[in-house]
Structures are given as C-alpha cells and as structure tokens.
Scaffold this motif. Structure first.
Motif, short mmCIF file in Angstrom:
data_model
loop_
_atom_site.label_atom_id
_atom_site.label_comp_id
_atom_site.label_asym_id
_atom_site.label_seq_id
_atom_site.Cartn_x
_atom_site.Cartn_y
_atom_site.Cartn_z
N THR A 249 9.43 -15.59 -20.64
CA THR A 249 8.05 -16.07 -21.13
C THR A 249 7.25 -17.02 -19.84
OG1 THR A 249 9.05 -18.20 -22.09
CG2 THR A 249 8.48 -16.05 -23.59
N ASP A 253 3.86 -15.12 -19.67
CA ASP A 253 2.90 -15.38 -20.52
C ASP A 253 1.45 -15.35 -20.67
OD1 ASP A 253 2.23 -17.64 -22.67
OD2 ASP A 253 1.23 -18.47 -21.30
N ASP A 254 1.05 -15.17 -19.36
CA ASP A 254 -0.60 -14.99 -19.02
C ASP A 254 -0.69 -13.62 -19.29
OD1 ASP A 254 -1.17 -17.63 -18.39
OD2 ASP A 254 -1.13 -17.21 -16.38
N ARG A 257 -0.74 -12.95 -22.98
CA ARG A 257 -2.10 -13.50 -23.46
C ARG A 257 -3.46 -12.75 -23.18
NH1 ARG A 257 -5.31 -16.89 -20.74
NH2 ARG A 257 -3.65 -17.31 -19.51
N THR A 258 -3.32 -12.05 -22.17
CA THR A 258 -4.68 -11.30 -21.79
C THR A 258 -4.33 -9.99 -22.22
OG1 THR A 258 -3.45 -10.78 -19.62
CG2 THR A 258 -5.15 -12.64 -19.99
N GLU A 306 4.82 -21.50 -22.51
CA GLU A 306 4.51 -20.79 -23.50
C GLU A 306 2.96 -21.28 -24.30
OE1 GLU A 306 7.85 -20.53 -26.00
OE2 GLU A 306 9.25 -19.73 -24.40
N ARG A 307 2.09 -20.64 -23.64
CA ARG A 307 0.65 -21.14 -24.09
C ARG A 307 0.19 -19.79 -25.05
NH1 ARG A 307 0.58 -21.96 -18.71
NH2 ARG A 307 -0.68 -20.05 -18.45
N SER A 308 0.59 -18.82 -24.91
CA SER A 308 0.03 -17.74 -25.61
C SER A 308 0.82 -17.47 -27.08
CB SER A 308 0.52 -16.27 -24.90
OG SER A 308 0.15 -15.24 -25.63
N GLY A 309 -0.32 -17.04 -28.10
CA GLY A 309 0.29 -16.82 -29.40
C GLY A 309 1.09 -15.88 -29.28
N ALA A 310 0.85 -14.80 -28.35
CA ALA A 310 1.86 -13.64 -28.27
C ALA A 310 3.46 -14.16 -28.08
CB ALA A 310 1.38 -12.73 -27.27
#
Length: 333
Positions: A249, A253-254, A257-258, A306-310
C-alpha cells in the motif's frame, strides 16, 4: 611481560590503523578512509606487530591478507574500538542535543517515498546531527559497513541485531482497470493460474502466492510473466495492463485512490510484513541513533501512507518510544 607496553594513545592509533587495513585489505584504501598516508599506516601496523610479537598481515606486491593471529586480533580490535565509540557517543548526549554523523541504510523505493520527505523536519529538529542516508535494497552488514541504523521491510532473520517495529506493510492484489477485460473473471484465488502475474522476487519465491482472508490461508500457483526485485517496475507494468501484481500500500495508495489501479479479489491479501529499524546490539545506544528511530516511530505510526478508502486503513496503533528487543529474544517478526 612478553608484550611491550605502548602508550595508550599509540596503541589505539595502531589498532585503528590495523583495523582499517584489515577491513579494506588494502593500505591505499585504508589510508584514504583515515585521511593519512599509506606509509603512516604501514609504520603503525608494523609497530603493533612488533609490540605483539606476531604477524597480523601478509603483504605481497599485489594483495594484503590476514594471518590467523590477525583474524583473531581484528575481532577483539573491532569490539574495543566500537565500545570506545559508543562510550563517546553516549557521553556526548549529556552535553546538549545529540550530535555527530549518523549513517542509515534504507530500502530504495520506500526510502525515497516515505523517509526522504521526513529528512528536512528531522534536520531542523536535530541540527547537530549529520545524516548520511544510503538507499539500497540489499541487506547491509551494519557492523562491518559501519551503519548506525538500517530500515528493513519483511521477515527478519534471527540474529543478535536489535529491532524495533515501526509500522505494518500491507500488500494487495492490484491491476489496471482495463486489464480484466477480455479475460475470465477472477472470482477466487485459484483463478490466478489462468492470468499473467507480476512477481516481486524480494518477498515472493517460486511460482506461488500465499493469500489470506481472515483466518483462512491458501497458496495458489501463478504464471509470472515478469519477475523483478524492483517494486516500481512492477507498479508500472500493472499500470500498463500487463497483469495482476501484489504490491504494498505504501507504493500504490495514490493509484488506488485515483482509480489508476483497482484491487483484485478484494477479500484476499498477501500476509502482512513489518517495517523495522534495526541496529547492532549494544548496551550503549547512541543518542543520535535513538532520536532518529524515535522520530520515525512518531511519524510513521498508523501507516500514514494508507490514506485511500480503497485500502481500508485500520485504526492507528499507538507506538511507544522504548528501545527495541533482540531478535534472539523474540524471533523474527
């Protein structure tokens, strides 16, 4: 007594000269390291051998090698010089802010993405520390290569090194959104056998992946069309629609997220691995090494990449700032 007494200062200089030559197996290389002439080193080693009454090095026009006595003496020299350095570093911490050169080995890609951005804050906080970062994916020998700290990802071999867990690295199956089109759906782990896979050789061996879902664990056979120890190469291949990859991750992560990458078999993941700071065993850990590891523990707590909700980040765990424990005491984690 059989051993001629030398002044303590001379003896330490001679031991340092011998140790440098013995490690480099070259008078010229050791002279560059210590910033003295090769002839000075030669005189100091000869003086030490005369005092001990034993040859420590074999010298020819082409090479330098250790004698049996030299091999034994090098081990003791290294211990003495290391303890002296540790004692100096420990006491220097009482004179104010930690100071001195700090050598740290970090994984190449993780270091670039998640440690290098923290360096300015660390340097502002500890301006008297001179930080030397080495970005490489091989396991360095901390003692022989004189590193104070190494940051490592994955299972650690049982050793006398002291380790502190800084964070958890999670890895998911990912692919480009367009990849699955025209192929049979991936509904269960066994379906991976019919799909091209992108293999990270540092964490995964052979042609299998181990996947976990809760308490379930299964090993599946895969068909690697790309195998490499460079995670960025795998990420780019996945983005290009070349197949399914298992990536950490902190790397994707980015992309998740995108929407540049999507998770495959979302209920399954590869086993988690740890992110560790390791340093040589010592009762005297230098203040500069201690504050660096504490700084990383503070800034990396809770897997901040790990910022993404995914990726469904878990609640951040509280990280203590106590010293590490020996791997022999607790085993690889």
């Amino acid at each position: 007594m059989g051993v001629e007494r030398l002044e303590l200062r001379d003896r330490l200089e001679d031991m340092l000269a011998f140790s440098a030559v013995a490690r480099a197996l070259s008078f010229a290389d050791a002279a560059r390291e210590l910033r003295v002439s090769a002839s000075t080193l030669s005189r100091r080693v000869a003086r030490l051998e005369a005092a001990l009454g034993a040859a420590l090095l074999r010298r020819t026009t082409r090479r330098v090698s250790l004698t049996e006595a030299g091999t034994l003496y090098l081990e003791r020299c290294t211990d003495v010089l290391q303890r002296l350095e540790e004692a100096d570093a420990l006491v220097s911490g009482f004179g104010g802010a930690p100071r001195g050169r700090l050598r740290v080995a970090v994984p190449n890609l993780f270091g670039q993405r998640h440690i290098a951005p923290l360096v300015p804050d660390f340097m502002r906080r500890y301006p008297r520390i001179t930080l030397e970062l080495s970005f490489q994916d091989r396991y360095v020998n901390l003692v022989e290569e004189k590193f104070d700290v190494a940051i490592r990802i994955g299972a650690l071999p049982d050793s006398s090194l002291v380790a502190r867990r800084l964070a958890t690295i999670r890895r998911f199956l990912v692919a480009a959104p367009r990849y699955p089109r025209g192929r049979e759906a991936l509904a269960q782990p066994g379906d991976l056998a019919a799909h091209p896979c992108l293999q990270f050789s540092h964490f995964q061996d052979g042609e299998t992946w181990t996947l976990v879902r809760g308490v379930e664990r299964t090993t599946v056979r895969i068909h690697p069309v790309l195998r490499t120890d460079n995670a960025e190469a795998l990420r780019l291949a996945a983005l290009g629609g070349c197949g399914v990859s298992a990536l950490a991750t902190f790397l994707v992560d980015d992309d998740l997220r995108t929407g540049r990458l999507i998770r495959i078999l979302e209920d399954w993941a590869l086993p988690e691995v740890g992110l560790f700071a390791v340093h040589p065993p010592s009762r005297l850990v230098s203040p500069k090494a201690r504050v660096f590891v504490d700084f990383l523990a503070e800034r990396l707590a809770g897997e901040p990449w790990e910022r993404s909700g995914a990726v469904r980040p878990r609640r951040a765990r509280k990280q203590g700032v106590a010293g590490g424990v020996s791997l022999r005491q607790r085993g690889a984690q």
